[in-house]
Design a protein around this motif. Structure first.
Motif, PDB file in Angstrom:
ATOM      1  N   ARG A   1       5.924  -1.552   5.654  1.00 51.04           N
ATOM      2  CA  ARG A   1       5.214  -2.125   6.706  1.00 51.04           C
ATOM      3  C   ARG A   1       4.046  -3.526   6.552  1.00 51.04           C
ATOM      4  N   GLU A   2       3.604  -2.522   5.951  1.00 48.89           N
ATOM      5  CA  GLU A   2       2.070  -3.817   5.421  1.00 48.89           C
ATOM      6  C   GLU A   2       2.684  -5.118   4.171  1.00 48.89           C
ATOM      7  N   PHE A   3       3.252  -4.314   3.180  1.00 42.78           N
ATOM      8  CA  PHE A   3       3.467  -4.600   1.732  1.00 42.78           C
ATOM      9  C   PHE A   3       4.969  -5.385   1.991  1.00 42.78           C
ATOM     10  N   ASP A   4       5.144  -6.511   1.810  1.00 39.12           N
ATOM     11  CA  ASP A   4       6.910  -7.062   1.674  1.00 39.12           C
ATOM     12  C   ASP A   4       7.574  -6.519   0.678  1.00 39.12           C
ATOM     13  N   HIS A   5       6.735  -7.047  -0.690  1.00 42.89           N
ATOM     14  CA  HIS A   5       7.952  -6.125  -1.869  1.00 42.89           C
ATOM     15  C   HIS A   5       7.665  -5.629  -2.317  1.00 42.89           C
ATOM     16  N   ILE A   6       7.033  -4.038  -1.092  1.00 39.06           N
ATOM     17  CA  ILE A   6       7.390  -3.416  -0.861  1.00 39.06           C
ATOM     18  C   ILE A   6       8.489  -2.270   0.236  1.00 39.06           C
ATOM     19  N   ALA A   7       8.576  -3.086   0.513  1.00 35.78           N
ATOM     20  CA  ALA A   7       9.607  -3.474   2.102  1.00 35.78           C
ATOM     21  C   ALA A   7      11.104  -3.168   1.540  1.00 35.78           C
ATOM     22  N   ARG A   8      11.310  -4.255   0.163  1.00 35.25           N
ATOM     23  CA  ARG A   8      12.182  -4.537  -0.790  1.00 35.25           C
ATOM     24  C   ARG A   8      12.891  -3.678  -1.243  1.00 35.25           C
ATOM     25  N   MET A   9      11.859  -2.573  -1.045  1.00 30.76           N
ATOM     26  CA  MET A   9      12.648  -1.781  -2.360  1.00 30.76           C
ATOM     27  C   MET A   9      13.661  -0.081  -1.405  1.00 30.76           C
ATOM     28  N   PRO A  10      14.478   0.147  -1.927  1.00 34.57           N
ATOM     29  CA  PRO A  10      15.879   0.401  -1.454  1.00 34.57           C
ATOM     30  C   PRO A  10      14.585   1.940  -0.322  1.00 34.57           C
ATOM     31  N   SER A  11      13.578   2.568  -1.409  1.00 33.08           N
ATOM     32  CA  SER A  11      12.577   3.798  -0.120  1.00 33.08           C
ATOM     33  C   SER A  11      11.524   3.562  -1.281  1.00 33.08           C
ATOM     34  N   MET A  12      10.263   3.677  -0.984  1.00 33.36           N
ATOM     35  CA  MET A  12       8.898   3.878  -2.053  1.00 33.36           C
ATOM     36  C   MET A  12       9.184   4.645  -2.322  1.00 33.36           C
ATOM     37  N   TRP A  13       9.125   5.819  -1.979  1.00 31.39           N
ATOM     38  CA  TRP A  13       9.070   7.580  -3.378  1.00 31.39           C
ATOM     39  C   TRP A  13      10.306   7.472  -4.003  1.00 31.39           C
ATOM     40  N   THR A  14      10.557   8.313  -5.038  1.00 25.73           N
ATOM     41  CA  THR A  14      11.432   9.286  -5.328  1.00 25.73           C
ATOM     42  C   THR A  14      11.822  10.873  -4.698  1.00 25.73           C
ATOM     43  N   ARG A  15      12.567  11.529  -4.252  1.00 24.82           N
ATOM     44  CA  ARG A  15      12.527  12.385  -3.668  1.00 24.82           C
ATOM     45  C   ARG A  15      11.961  13.436  -3.656  1.00 24.82           C
ATOM     46  N   SER A  16      11.816  13.423  -6.130  1.00 28.49           N
ATOM     47  CA  SER A  16      10.760  14.280  -6.401  1.00 28.49           C
ATOM     48  C   SER A  16       9.451  14.257  -6.704  1.00 28.49           C
ATOM     49  N   TYR A  17       9.204  15.894  -6.725  1.00 27.14           N
ATOM     50  CA  TYR A  17       7.764  15.893  -7.412  1.00 27.14           C
ATOM     51  C   TYR A  17       7.370  16.697  -8.338  1.00 27.14           C
ATOM     52  N   PHE A  18       5.917  16.893  -9.188  1.00 24.12           N
ATOM     53  CA  PHE A  18       5.499  17.754 -10.078  1.00 24.12           C
ATOM     54  C   PHE A  18       4.316  18.702  -8.695  1.00 24.12           C
TER      55      PHE A  18
ATOM     56  N   LEU B   1      -5.052   5.898   2.365  1.00 22.44           N
ATOM     57  CA  LEU B   1      -4.183   6.493   3.517  1.00 22.44           C
ATOM     58  C   LEU B   1      -3.208   8.017   2.925  1.00 22.44           C
ATOM     59  N   ILE B   2      -3.751   8.293   1.844  1.00 20.44           N
ATOM     60  CA  ILE B   2      -3.624   9.568   1.371  1.00 20.44           C
ATOM     61  C   ILE B   2      -5.245  10.024   1.956  1.00 20.44           C
ATOM     62  N   GLN B   3      -5.937   9.325   2.531  1.00 20.30           N
ATOM     63  CA  GLN B   3      -7.237  10.416   2.315  1.00 20.30           C
ATOM     64  C   GLN B   3      -7.943  10.532   4.383  1.00 20.30           C
ATOM     65  N   GLU B   4      -6.322   9.675   4.767  1.00 20.67           N
ATOM     66  CA  GLU B   4      -6.628   9.563   5.958  1.00 20.67           C
ATOM     67  C   GLU B   4      -5.599  10.962   6.158  1.00 20.67           C
ATOM     68  N   VAL B   5      -4.448  11.563   6.023  1.00 21.31           N
ATOM     69  CA  VAL B   5      -4.008  12.133   5.867  1.00 21.31           C
ATOM     70  C   VAL B   5      -4.149  14.088   5.384  1.00 21.31           C
ATOM     71  N   THR B   6      -5.040  14.089   4.159  1.00 15.55           N
ATOM     72  CA  THR B   6      -5.198  15.074   4.019  1.00 15.55           C
ATOM     73  C   THR B   6      -5.858  15.265   5.025  1.00 15.55           C
TER      74      THR B   6
ATOM     75  N   THR C   1       2.381   7.682   3.967  1.00 15.39           N
ATOM     76  CA  THR C   1       1.984   6.572   2.886  1.00 15.39           C
ATOM     77  C   THR C   1       3.663   5.507   3.062  1.00 15.39           C
ATOM     78  N   SER C   2       4.809   5.672   2.713  1.00 15.99           N
ATOM     79  CA  SER C   2       5.676   5.178   3.204  1.00 15.99           C
ATOM     80  C   SER C   2       6.127   4.624   4.071  1.00 15.99           C
ATOM     81  N   HIS C   3       5.300   4.862   5.305  1.00 14.66           N
ATOM     82  CA  HIS C   3       5.541   4.314   6.212  1.00 14.66           C
ATOM     83  C   HIS C   3       5.226   2.982   6.510  1.00 14.66           C
ATOM     84  N   HIS C   4       3.685   3.336   6.520  1.00 15.62           N
ATOM     85  CA  HIS C   4       2.295   1.852   6.199  1.00 15.62           C
ATOM     86  C   HIS C   4       2.753   1.521   5.170  1.00 15.62           C
TER      87      HIS C   4
END
Length: 132
Positions: A92-109, A41-46, A86-89
């Motif tokens: 949708r594709e992994f149940d254990h990820i879908a159960r998380m409140p959100s995929m990523w934190t809002r922060s980054y470096f 997904l990262i390769q596609e987006v970039t 990446t979060s969207h896909h």
């Protein structure tokens, strides 16, 4: 790592960004098939954003992405697009990820890097007046 400058109609640039970000609560979910799919997904987006991946390392609880970017893209736009797609896909594709409140934190470096150090650039600029 020698790089080519980006030549456009009205500009020449060399802009490299080093990004780091984590899944929510720093959960160790970036493993196995999730890691493989995230890399795709990262390769596609970039590719769509006209970014060149210089390095990509995915750890279980964070990732490092080093990219060469055009001057028309701000770092916050780059990371927002990659995180959003990446979060969207993955959710949708992994149940254990879908159960998380959100995929990523809002922060980054983010940090910038080029072919030469900041000290080298400063010395080059200082020498311009002396040459003058």
């Amino acid at each position: 790592m020698e790089q080519k400058y980006r030549h456009k109609h009205t500009s020449v640039s060399l802009i490299n960004y080093h990004f780091v970000w984590c899944p929510r609560y720093r959960r160790k979910v970036l493993v196995g098939s999730v890691e493989t799919r995230l890399r795709e997904l990262i390769q596609e987006v970039t590719r769509k954003l006209d970014l060149e991946i210089l390095a990509l390392e995915i750890m279980p609880d964070h990732l490092h992405l080093f990219v060469n970017a055009p001057p028309t893209l701000a770092p916050h736009n780059i990371v927002a697009r990659i995180k959003g797609v990446t979060s969207h896909h993955l959710r949708r594709e992994f149940d254990h990820i879908a159960r998380m409140p959100s995929m990523w934190t809002r922060s980054y470096f983010v940090s910038t890097a080029g072919n030469v150090s900041s000290d080298t650039i400063r010395k080059y600029i200082e020498m311009q007046k002396k040459r003058g």
